[in-house]
Design a protein around this motif. Structure first.
Motif, PDB file in Angstrom:
ATOM      1  N   ALA A   1       0.800  -1.222   0.000  1.00  0.00           N
ATOM      2  CA  ALA A   1       0.000   0.000   0.000  1.00  0.00           C
ATOM      3  C   ALA A   1       0.834   1.275   0.000  1.00  0.00           C
ATOM      4  CB  ALA A   1      -0.938   0.020   1.209  1.00  0.00           C
ATOM      5  N   LEU A   2       2.086   1.215   0.450  1.00  0.00           N
ATOM      6  CA  LEU A   2       2.886   2.436   0.535  1.00  0.00           C
ATOM      7  C   LEU A   2       3.562   2.814  -0.766  1.00  0.00           C
ATOM      8  CD1 LEU A   2       4.637   2.174   4.029  1.00  0.00           C
ATOM      9  CD2 LEU A   2       2.581   3.423   3.399  1.00  0.00           C
ATOM     10  N   GLY A   3       3.562   1.925  -1.722  1.00  0.00           N
ATOM     11  CA  GLY A   3       4.205   2.251  -2.990  1.00  0.00           C
ATOM     12  C   GLY A   3       5.705   2.380  -2.822  1.00  0.00           C
ATOM     13  N   GLN A   4       6.262   3.496  -3.299  1.00  0.00           N
ATOM     14  CA  GLN A   4       7.706   3.704  -3.236  1.00  0.00           C
ATOM     15  C   GLN A   4       8.169   4.254  -1.892  1.00  0.00           C
ATOM     16  OE1 GLN A   4       8.665   6.579  -6.232  1.00  0.00           O
ATOM     17  NE2 GLN A   4       7.501   8.239  -5.265  1.00  0.00           N
ATOM     18  N   ASP A   5       7.247   4.637  -1.036  1.00  0.00           N
ATOM     19  CA  ASP A   5       7.620   5.154   0.278  1.00  0.00           C
ATOM     20  C   ASP A   5       8.061   4.005   1.184  1.00  0.00           C
ATOM     21  OD1 ASP A   5       6.973   7.820  -0.361  1.00  0.00           O
ATOM     22  OD2 ASP A   5       4.856   7.419   0.006  1.00  0.00           O
ATOM     23  N   VAL A   6       9.078   4.265   1.989  1.00  0.00           N
ATOM     24  CA  VAL A   6       9.669   3.240   2.838  1.00  0.00           C
ATOM     25  C   VAL A   6       9.442   3.619   4.296  1.00  0.00           C
ATOM     26  CG1 VAL A   6      11.760   1.999   3.486  1.00  0.00           C
ATOM     27  CG2 VAL A   6      11.414   2.724   1.112  1.00  0.00           C
ATOM     28  N   SER A   7       8.676   2.792   4.995  1.00  0.00           N
ATOM     29  CA  SER A   7       8.472   2.987   6.425  1.00  0.00           C
ATOM     30  C   SER A   7       9.594   2.291   7.184  1.00  0.00           C
ATOM     31  CB  SER A   7       7.109   2.448   6.858  1.00  0.00           C
ATOM     32  OG  SER A   7       7.034   1.055   6.613  1.00  0.00           O
TER      33      SER A   7
END
Length: 290
Positions: free
Chosen positions: A228-234
């Motif tokens: 669900a976050l796509g290219q964003d990295v948590s």
């Protein structure tokens, strides 16, 4: 003084022993991880022999390449994923708390389809995370929406934490004395004033619990975030990608900081809860004692 039988004493002893085992299983790994964060050796054993703060220095200064002297050691900047997880967790906690409180207040009234809607709200608890993440990703693709933390990421995190927030408020509202609200209304207070000055102050422990619970669930969420976050990295995604290469004391130091911060948040909540409980229930208890 109540005299306990032999069977009651044995049951109490077994219960306390089981509780101690559970506490050890929960907190011993945190103690081991914290101790291993104060070592320089990448293959150190517990307890560590050579104590050092080098892992914390690497964590705080990932740009200083000269600190990373061990072959194959991953150089990772955890601060960007940490900031993203903190921001996403805070927004998720606020949105889920507002929606959970609204839903719980609505469920104080009887309406058609109430039971069905109740189970629909709880569905987010039991739905497999990877399936939910995949469904949100497919929905975003269908409507040409780019998967990012502030779109599909926030949506899937709120869907995951909302049922827990709803249950927390339902528990508190089921023990709520509605005569207090009725008394305020009889004295001329509007519905908004009753909610603001009567209902919400009494529910403040539930609000804090919902915020804390929602933030925690969002902060360490991985399955739903994977798609669900796509290219964003948590932060959980960053940790998984790093630990597949090599686990180093830098990871332990990050875990120790997060564990201490989490413990501090819980202690703050307990202090606030105890203070509110004394303020709300102490007068009634004193009156009953008279």
């Amino acid at each position: 003084m109540e005299v306990q039988t032999r069977g009651q004493r044995i049951f109490k002893f077994v219960s306390m022993a089981f509780l101690m085992l559970v506490l050890i299983a929960l907190y011993a790994p945190l103690l081991v991880m914290t101790s291993l964060s104060f070592t320089e050796d990448q293959t150190s054993t517990f307890p560590p022999e050579n104590l050092s703060l080098i892992s914390y220095e690497k964590l705080l200064h990932p740009d200083r390449i000269e600190l990373f002297t061990i072959a194959g050691e991953p150089i990772t900047d955890y601060w960007a994923p940490l900031q993203l997880s903190l921001l996403l967790g805070a927004l998720t906690a606020v949105v889920a708390t507002v929606l959970g409180l609204s839903a719980a207040i609505a469920f104080r009234q009887q309406f058609r389809g109430r039971n069905s809607l109740f189970f629909v709200l709880l569905l987010g608890m039991i739905a497999p995370g990877i399936v939910v993440g995949l469904g949100i990703r497919l929905l975003a693709t269908a409507i040409d929406l780019e998967p990012r933390w502030y779109t599909t990421g926030l949506l899937v995190h709120v869907g995951w934490t909302l049922p827990f927030s709803f249950v927390i408020f339902m528990i508190f509202l089921n023990r709520f004395d509605r005569q207090i609200e009725e008394a305020a209304s009889m004295l001329g207070a509007t519905a908004l004033q009753v909610f603001r000055h009567v209902t919400l102050p009494i529910l403040r422990p539930a609000v804090l619990a919902s915020l804390l619970f929602g933030f925690t669930l969002s902060f360490d969420e991985l399955q739903r975030s994977a798609l669900a976050l796509g290219q964003d990295v948590s932060l959980p995604r960053a940790l998984v990608s790093v630990t597949t290469i090599r686990v180093t004391p830098v990871v332990y130091s990050l875990g120790a900081i997060i564990a201490i911060a989490s413990l501090a948040l819980v202690l703050v909540y307990l202090v606030v809860f105890e203070r509110d409980a004394k303020k709300l229930y102490a007068p009634a208890t004193a009156k009953d004692d008279e």
